[in-house]
Design a protein around this motif. Sequence first.
Motif, PDB file in Angstrom:
ATOM      1  N   CYS A 109     -38.105 -16.150 -36.782  1.00  0.00           N
ATOM      2  CA  CYS A 109     -38.550 -15.788 -38.119  1.00  0.00           C
ATOM      3  C   CYS A 109     -40.053 -15.915 -38.263  1.00  0.00           C
ATOM      4  CB  CYS A 109     -37.858 -16.673 -39.159  1.00  0.00           C
ATOM      5  SG  CYS A 109     -38.325 -18.424 -39.049  1.00  0.00           S
ATOM      6  N   PHE A 110     -40.536 -15.392 -39.390  1.00  0.00           N
ATOM      7  CA  PHE A 110     -41.964 -15.432 -39.708  1.00  0.00           C
ATOM      8  C   PHE A 110     -42.119 -15.411 -41.228  1.00  0.00           C
ATOM      9  CE2 PHE A 110     -45.940 -13.222 -40.725  1.00  0.00           C
ATOM     10  CZ  PHE A 110     -46.855 -13.999 -40.034  1.00  0.00           C
ATOM     11  N   PHE A 111     -42.943 -16.323 -41.771  1.00  0.00           N
ATOM     12  CA  PHE A 111     -43.187 -16.400 -43.201  1.00  0.00           C
ATOM     13  C   PHE A 111     -44.657 -16.123 -43.499  1.00  0.00           C
ATOM     14  CE2 PHE A 111     -39.252 -18.697 -42.980  1.00  0.00           C
ATOM     15  CZ  PHE A 111     -38.674 -18.583 -44.239  1.00  0.00           C
ATOM     16  N   LEU A 112     -44.902 -15.400 -44.581  1.00  0.00           N
ATOM     17  CA  LEU A 112     -46.251 -15.209 -45.094  1.00  0.00           C
ATOM     18  C   LEU A 112     -46.258 -15.563 -46.574  1.00  0.00           C
ATOM     19  CD1 LEU A 112     -49.201 -14.126 -44.858  1.00  0.00           C
ATOM     20  CD2 LEU A 112     -48.294 -11.894 -45.546  1.00  0.00           C
ATOM     21  N   ASP A 113     -47.139 -16.464 -46.971  1.00  0.00           N
ATOM     22  CA  ASP A 113     -47.280 -16.783 -48.386  1.00  0.00           C
ATOM     23  C   ASP A 113     -48.683 -17.312 -48.636  1.00  0.00           C
ATOM     24  OD1 ASP A 113     -47.197 -19.296 -47.312  1.00  0.00           O
ATOM     25  OD2 ASP A 113     -45.760 -20.111 -48.725  1.00  0.00           O
TER      26      ASP A 113
ATOM     27  N   PHE B 173     -36.303 -25.625 -46.527  1.00  0.00           N
ATOM     28  CA  PHE B 173     -36.080 -24.854 -45.306  1.00  0.00           C
ATOM     29  C   PHE B 173     -35.760 -25.851 -44.198  1.00  0.00           C
ATOM     30  CE2 PHE B 173     -38.191 -22.202 -41.778  1.00  0.00           C
ATOM     31  CZ  PHE B 173     -36.970 -21.697 -41.389  1.00  0.00           C
ATOM     32  N   ALA B 174     -34.485 -25.908 -43.811  1.00  0.00           N
ATOM     33  CA  ALA B 174     -33.995 -26.990 -42.954  1.00  0.00           C
ATOM     34  C   ALA B 174     -34.489 -26.845 -41.519  1.00  0.00           C
ATOM     35  CB  ALA B 174     -32.468 -27.016 -42.980  1.00  0.00           C
ATOM     36  N   PRO B 175     -34.861 -27.964 -40.888  1.00  0.00           N
ATOM     37  CA  PRO B 175     -35.202 -27.938 -39.463  1.00  0.00           C
ATOM     38  C   PRO B 175     -33.948 -27.738 -38.628  1.00  0.00           C
ATOM     39  CG  PRO B 175     -35.204 -30.193 -40.304  1.00  0.00           C
ATOM     40  CD  PRO B 175     -34.968 -29.293 -41.480  1.00  0.00           C
ATOM     41  N   PRO B 176     -34.144 -27.359 -37.342  1.00  0.00           N
ATOM     42  CA  PRO B 176     -35.408 -27.238 -36.598  1.00  0.00           C
ATOM     43  C   PRO B 176     -36.147 -25.933 -36.891  1.00  0.00           C
ATOM     44  CG  PRO B 176     -33.558 -26.750 -35.151  1.00  0.00           C
ATOM     45  CD  PRO B 176     -32.968 -27.176 -36.456  1.00  0.00           C
ATOM     46  N   HIS B 177     -37.477 -25.999 -36.816  1.00  0.00           N
ATOM     47  CA  HIS B 177     -38.328 -24.856 -37.097  1.00  0.00           C
ATOM     48  C   HIS B 177     -39.013 -24.362 -35.824  1.00  0.00           C
ATOM     49  CE1 HIS B 177     -38.792 -27.026 -41.202  1.00  0.00           C
ATOM     50  NE2 HIS B 177     -37.783 -26.168 -41.259  1.00  0.00           N
ATOM     51  N   PRO B 178     -39.270 -23.060 -35.736  1.00  0.00           N
ATOM     52  CA  PRO B 178     -40.079 -22.560 -34.618  1.00  0.00           C
ATOM     53  C   PRO B 178     -41.543 -22.912 -34.834  1.00  0.00           C
ATOM     54  CG  PRO B 178     -39.547 -20.775 -36.122  1.00  0.00           C
ATOM     55  CD  PRO B 178     -38.808 -21.978 -36.632  1.00  0.00           C
ATOM     56  N   SER B 179     -42.307 -22.972 -33.782  1.00  0.00           N
ATOM     57  CA  SER B 179     -43.736 -23.254 -33.904  1.00  0.00           C
ATOM     58  C   SER B 179     -44.463 -22.021 -34.425  1.00  0.00           C
ATOM     59  CB  SER B 179     -44.307 -23.672 -32.541  1.00  0.00           C
ATOM     60  OG  SER B 179     -44.098 -22.646 -31.586  1.00  0.00           O
ATOM     61  N   ASN B 180     -45.482 -22.263 -35.229  1.00  0.00           N
ATOM     62  CA  ASN B 180     -46.344 -21.183 -35.745  1.00  0.00           C
ATOM     63  C   ASN B 180     -45.542 -20.099 -36.456  1.00  0.00           C
ATOM     64  OD1 ASN B 180     -48.616 -22.462 -34.520  1.00  0.00           O
ATOM     65  ND2 ASN B 180     -48.087 -21.493 -32.571  1.00  0.00           N
ATOM     66  N   TYR B 181     -44.598 -20.503 -37.283  1.00  0.00           N
ATOM     67  CA  TYR B 181     -43.768 -19.517 -37.966  1.00  0.00           C
ATOM     68  C   TYR B 181     -44.317 -19.144 -39.333  1.00  0.00           C
ATOM     69  CZ  TYR B 181     -41.918 -23.241 -40.965  1.00  0.00           C
ATOM     70  OH  TYR B 181     -41.790 -24.259 -41.871  1.00  0.00           O
ATOM     71  N   ARG B 182     -45.401 -19.788 -39.748  1.00  0.00           N
ATOM     72  CA  ARG B 182     -45.939 -19.554 -41.088  1.00  0.00           C
ATOM     73  C   ARG B 182     -47.390 -19.096 -41.019  1.00  0.00           C
ATOM     74  NH1 ARG B 182     -47.031 -23.954 -45.867  1.00  0.00           N
ATOM     75  NH2 ARG B 182     -47.173 -22.484 -47.599  1.00  0.00           N
ATOM     76  N   CYS B 183     -47.697 -18.049 -41.775  1.00  0.00           N
ATOM     77  CA  CYS B 183     -49.050 -17.498 -41.848  1.00  0.00           C
ATOM     78  C   CYS B 183     -49.510 -17.579 -43.302  1.00  0.00           C
ATOM     79  CB  CYS B 183     -49.062 -16.053 -41.350  1.00  0.00           C
ATOM     80  SG  CYS B 183     -50.701 -15.292 -41.336  1.00  0.00           S
ATOM     81  N   ILE B 184     -50.756 -17.994 -43.510  1.00  0.00           N
ATOM     82  CA  ILE B 184     -51.290 -18.181 -44.851  1.00  0.00           C
ATOM     83  C   ILE B 184     -52.153 -16.988 -45.240  1.00  0.00           C
ATOM     84  CG2 ILE B 184     -52.646 -19.674 -46.351  1.00  0.00           C
ATOM     85  CD1 ILE B 184     -50.031 -20.882 -45.358  1.00  0.00           C
ATOM     86  N   LEU B 185     -51.884 -16.441 -46.420  1.00  0.00           N
ATOM     87  CA  LEU B 185     -52.673 -15.341 -46.947  1.00  0.00           C
ATOM     88  C   LEU B 185     -54.087 -15.838 -47.250  1.00  0.00           C
ATOM     89  CD1 LEU B 185     -51.963 -12.354 -47.765  1.00  0.00           C
ATOM     90  CD2 LEU B 185     -51.851 -13.191 -50.117  1.00  0.00           C
TER      91      LEU B 185
END
Length: 545
Positions: A59-63, A209-221
């Motif tokens: 996955c990938f999140f942007l916010d 958002f429950a773990p486990p999480h992938p590394s670098n899955y979030r990008c900041i606007l």
Amino acid sequence: MNDEGSANRRESIHISLGSNITNSFSAHYLNLQGLAATSKFCEPFVTHTKEKGFLVPRCFFLDENGGKVLELDDSKQMKENSSPYLQDADMLAYSKYSRYQAPILEKKEENSKTWFSGDRHVEWGEEEEEEEESDSDENERLMQEKSERREWEIKTRDILQERLEDHWVLNCAPTTTKDTEAATVSERPLLKTSGLLENGACPEWHTFFAPPHPSNYRCILPYSNHSKLVDSWDTYTMGSTTRLDQDWKEDVFLESLRHILEDCDSVQGITIATEGHGIYAGLTTSLLEEMKIECRSAGRLVLNFTDSYSPQQEEMQAGGWRGIHMQKMLSFTEKGLATFDIGQTAHMVIPLKLFGNNDGHNKKTLFRESAEVAMALEAATLAYRRKGSSGVIGGSHDYMKNSNLSFGEFLASLQPSSRHNLLELEFTLTPNLSFLLPGTSIELRKKQLQGRQHAYRQPGLLPGEWIETKLKSKSPTDENLRSLHDHWSMSTAIRSTSSSSSIYEDLQCTMESMDIRYQPRKSLGFLMDQSFYDLTSGGYAAGAY
């Protein structure tokens, strides 16, 4: 590249672009997919990949810039910045016997010798006499591991799970116990959050958002609603044209997505959750164009939330009558442009409106609204995620010849032609499937078996009445006009314990409900004999609420 992930060859990616509304849905959605991927019913590597020995969502999140997301190995930072709830969730998810431990595929032994002679092929072990001793040692090791695992379940897992559940019960309980007693089994976990926040707001998505999480899955606007340095940044043209910071767009945003693609062997599908207007809608059109180039064969599904918060709302109120109507006109124009452009590049689009059906007496929180949509879409996508022969599937098209659908075949089953790519989402939380029965041939046969020799279907009673009366729409449409639609394609997916003697009977009732009453060009039915209650029971942080 992961051997386990490439072995499945049906990877899918989930991308979430938006405010807390869109990302809250994605957090719930990925939590449910994580529970499903670690059960016996779904293929884990369709939606997940292996990272440091654990299954993590692809996955990938942007916010916008908000709460800090913790890295996997930064235990010191986790203790300093995380809530007790997240600390317990991490301890449980990253433990030695966690359900998220990635499965190990069997590999061919490398210590064997092979001898070829003509057409003969013989394999010899290096030490045949030692095999009996090694088998005995292996059995002893397995017994010891089983004992240690049982001890961990009693002394660690059960205690942490109880603490996670107590967090929601104590801090987010309903205002009255009467609501809890009246709720059905499948609704009780969501009712715990009905009093989450008094103003009906939702906590930040990364807090549940429950773990486990992938590394670098979030990008900041690079912009924020709280900053006045950039004027009018949240527009559709800002995201879809070159007005946006191109260095950030290429080197941060798109580069992060390329890393996810490089980790895949053969991407079969991309799901994008986004907003119906503003910069996130513009970025969605740019991303769809990029995906057409990077992975042309992958199916593209867009979940388009149309009631997301706009940063111009406060400015509209301050600008008086003229400002309000100008902003409304611009908002409608942007939504029209976004809908057209997304429809041109996506294979399937589902417009969603979370708060379109609330009344003044039963206003739901964003937490629950987004969770309900996530439950509906998790069930709707089971057809391409199931493992082997889990569940039962039926349809009126050629893809039913396959034991499992790919992401592209799943979308094709919902798309009667290239000109039709808009779907409406409707759902019900009713746990008992007895409502499927009225008007069907299954009901008629059961009446005959009960001794009613002259049993017949009542005149005018067609199967599928539940589609008109039981379902609630989560799309921006008038659900009362459902029977007037041209149903070019229909799909029904159900997660529930079978109410009949056979789950195949429930499938037949489902298909008759669609095909006899509405006669769509294409229809797809899928039933999984596992309810959401069973899925989330003991589901670590993902099942705590």
